[in-house]
Design an enzyme around this catalytic site. Structure first.
Site, PDB file in Angstrom:
ATOM      1  N   ARG A  80      29.338  25.845   7.026  1.00  0.00           N
ATOM      2  CA  ARG A  80      28.456  25.169   5.400  1.00  0.00           C
ATOM      3  C   ARG A  80      27.859  26.095   4.962  1.00  0.00           C
ATOM      4  NH1 ARG A  80      27.791  21.735  10.147  1.00  0.00           N
ATOM      5  NH2 ARG A  80      27.782  19.303   9.446  1.00  0.00           N
ATOM      6  N   HIS A 105      32.704  23.543   5.343  1.00  0.00           N
ATOM      7  CA  HIS A 105      33.846  23.701   4.731  1.00  0.00           C
ATOM      8  C   HIS A 105      34.805  23.645   3.371  1.00  0.00           C
ATOM      9  CE1 HIS A 105      34.163  23.003   9.320  1.00  0.00           C
ATOM     10  NE2 HIS A 105      34.650  21.664   9.062  1.00  0.00           N
ATOM     11  N   HIS A 178      39.946  23.456  12.958  1.00  0.00           N
ATOM     12  CA  HIS A 178      39.513  22.494  13.489  1.00  0.00           C
ATOM     13  C   HIS A 178      40.306  21.961  14.476  1.00  0.00           C
ATOM     14  CE1 HIS A 178      36.145  20.350  13.453  1.00  0.00           C
ATOM     15  NE2 HIS A 178      35.540  20.670  12.090  1.00  0.00           N
ATOM     16  N   ASP A 251      27.007  21.838  18.377  1.00  0.00           N
ATOM     17  CA  ASP A 251      27.374  21.965  16.820  1.00  0.00           C
ATOM     18  C   ASP A 251      26.576  23.478  16.331  1.00  0.00           C
ATOM     19  OD1 ASP A 251      28.283  21.825  14.669  1.00  0.00           O
ATOM     20  OD2 ASP A 251      27.541  19.658  13.910  1.00  0.00           O
ATOM     21  N   GLU A 314      35.733  26.264  17.287  1.00  0.00           N
ATOM     22  CA  GLU A 314      36.121  27.087  15.179  1.00  0.00           C
ATOM     23  C   GLU A 314      35.759  28.624  15.357  1.00  0.00           C
ATOM     24  OE1 GLU A 314      34.544  24.553  12.685  1.00  0.00           O
ATOM     25  OE2 GLU A 314      34.419  22.736  14.621  1.00  0.00           O
TER      26      GLU A 314
HETATM   27  C1  GAL Z   1      32.059  21.058  12.092  1.00  0.00           C
HETATM   28  C2  GAL Z   1      31.154  21.389  12.091  1.00  0.00           C
HETATM   29  C3  GAL Z   1      30.468  19.403  12.287  1.00  0.00           C
HETATM   30  C4  GAL Z   1      30.754  18.652  11.416  1.00  0.00           C
HETATM   31  C5  GAL Z   1      32.360  18.915  11.652  1.00  0.00           C
HETATM   32  C6  GAL Z   1      33.416  17.652  10.789  1.00  0.00           C
HETATM   33  O1  GAL Z   1      32.804  22.360  11.739  1.00  0.00           O
HETATM   34  O2  GAL Z   1      30.217  21.830  12.222  1.00  0.00           O
HETATM   35  O3  GAL Z   1      28.797  19.650  11.895  1.00  0.00           O
HETATM   36  O4  GAL Z   1      30.830  18.385  10.606  1.00  0.00           O
HETATM   37  O5  GAL Z   1      32.876  19.974  11.171  1.00  0.00           O
HETATM   38  O6  GAL Z   1      32.942  16.532  11.110  1.00  0.00           O
END
Ligand code: GAL
Length: 348
Positions: A80, A105, A178, A251, A314
């Site tokens: 983000r 992303h 991811h 997260d 990630e």
């Molecule tokens: C992760 C992010 C989460 C969510 C996910 C995709 O990288 O930290 O908050 O957005 O991707 O669903």
């Protein structure tokens, strides 16, 4: 060692799948749609092959992979960015807001839904390289960026992902993969009973439920974020803690104590399968995400994935680092090649 190839045409162009197999019978399958890992199959015993990543059966689904990002290559700015903007060399860049006011992303038309090109390969190879050209101004970012991602599956049961980037202007280079892992098998339910050891003394807390780090680097000691000694992923996930409440679980970006290819930053064990995953990287951070936002998602082989049925590691520069001076910069200089690498090693 071998690579097998299949392809079919679609209205998006030629869809390709490359499967690399090692001497154990383990295999990874990569598609050119988003340079995505669709399958990671582990030969657990003679008759038991376990696919440890969540994914889809159909190419169409990968072209719509904009919510969960299953298995995808994400960039050029993973995670983000506050207010979907940043400044670089005294110039202000406004990106698209695809996560409230923020950028997630890199925004719409992400790399994960584009068709990548593959380099030529021999069928006895254990690597496949995919390239993407991302022009100056693409998604609002400066610089013509040439990207390559190499996936290698070794006879030591390692999946090695190498990212290379070179641009004609200073720009951001923060790519990640991811994949959502479920070491019991992609369709075997919750990952809360997996045991995790994450070698991180600190994490970067988020301001609120928009999940933007404030810039603080906070010790994990005496918090649910301490995984320095092994515990199950679910052990503390329901503890009343504002950070866990904001994100609906884990997260968060963890500060890897010792980024290295010799010592893992994480060790995870599937409680039912006994499959163990060790992860290594030269990047400073890792977003440990427990699939909090997966809801009733139709996946491979008629499976339904729900909340916490996969976890992600990630590897990355810290989220919002472009706007926070105390976070290591994810910028690369014009005409200098940048290489980052992440290794996932399996043992049983
Ligand atoms: C992760 C992010 C989460 C969510 C996910 C995709 O990288 O930290 O908050 O957005 O991707 O669903």
């Amino acid at each position: 060692m071998s690579i097998t190839f299949s392809s079919f045409s679609s209205n998006h162009g030629e869809i390709k799948c490359f499967t690399i197999q090692n001497k154990f019978g383990d295999s990874i399958t990569i598609t050119n749609v988003g340079a995505t890992i669709t399958h990671f199959k582990i030969q657990k015993s003679k008759n038991e092959l376990i696919d440890i990543v969540l994914g889809f059966d159909r190419a169409d689904n990968y072209f719509q992979n904009t919510d969960t990002y299953f298995g995808a290559t994400v960039g050029r700015s993973a995670n983000r960015l506050n207010n979907a903007s940043f400044s670089l060399n005294n110039q202000f860049f406004q990106l698209n807001r695809n996560d409230g006011e923020n950028n997630l992303h890199s925004g719409p038309n992400g790399y994960q839904i584009r068709l990548w090109k593959n380099l030529p390969y021999d069928t006895d190879q254990n690597t496949i390289t995919l390239n993407l050209y991302s022009p100056d101004g693409d998604q609002g970012y400066p610089g013509n960026l040439n990207i390559s991602v190499t996936f290698e599956l070794t006879d030591n049961r390692e999946l090695i992902i190498t990212y290379k980037g070179k641009s004609d202007k200073d720009t951001v280079f923060n790519l990640t993969n991811h994949s959502y892992f479920n070491l019991n098998g992609h369709d075997s339910g919750t990952i809360e009973n997996h045991e995790l050891q994450l070698f991180a003394e600190n994490f970067t807390p988020i301001i609120d439920s928009h999940s933007i780090p404030s810039g603080e680097i906070r010790p994990v000691k005496n918090t649910p974020f301490d995984f320095n000694f092994p515990k199950t992923i679910g052990q503390d996930i329901k503890i009343t803690n504002s950070q866990l409440l904001y994100a609906n679980g884990y997260d968060h970006n963890f500060v890897i104590s010792n980024p290295s290819f010799e010592t893992p930053f994480a060790i995870v064990k599937g409680d039912k399968s006994g499959i163990q995953l060790e992860a290594f990287t030269n990047l400073p951070g890792v977003q440990f995400y427990t699939g909090n936002f997966i809801i009733n998602q139709h996946g491979k082989e008629n499976s339904i994935y729900d909340q916490r049925t996969g976890f992600c590691l990630e590897t990355q520069y810290f989220p919002n680092a472009l706007n926070l001076e105390n976070f290591e910069s994810p910028l690369i200089k014009a005409n200098e090649e940048c290489i980052t690498k992440t290794i996932f090693r399996i043992s049983i």
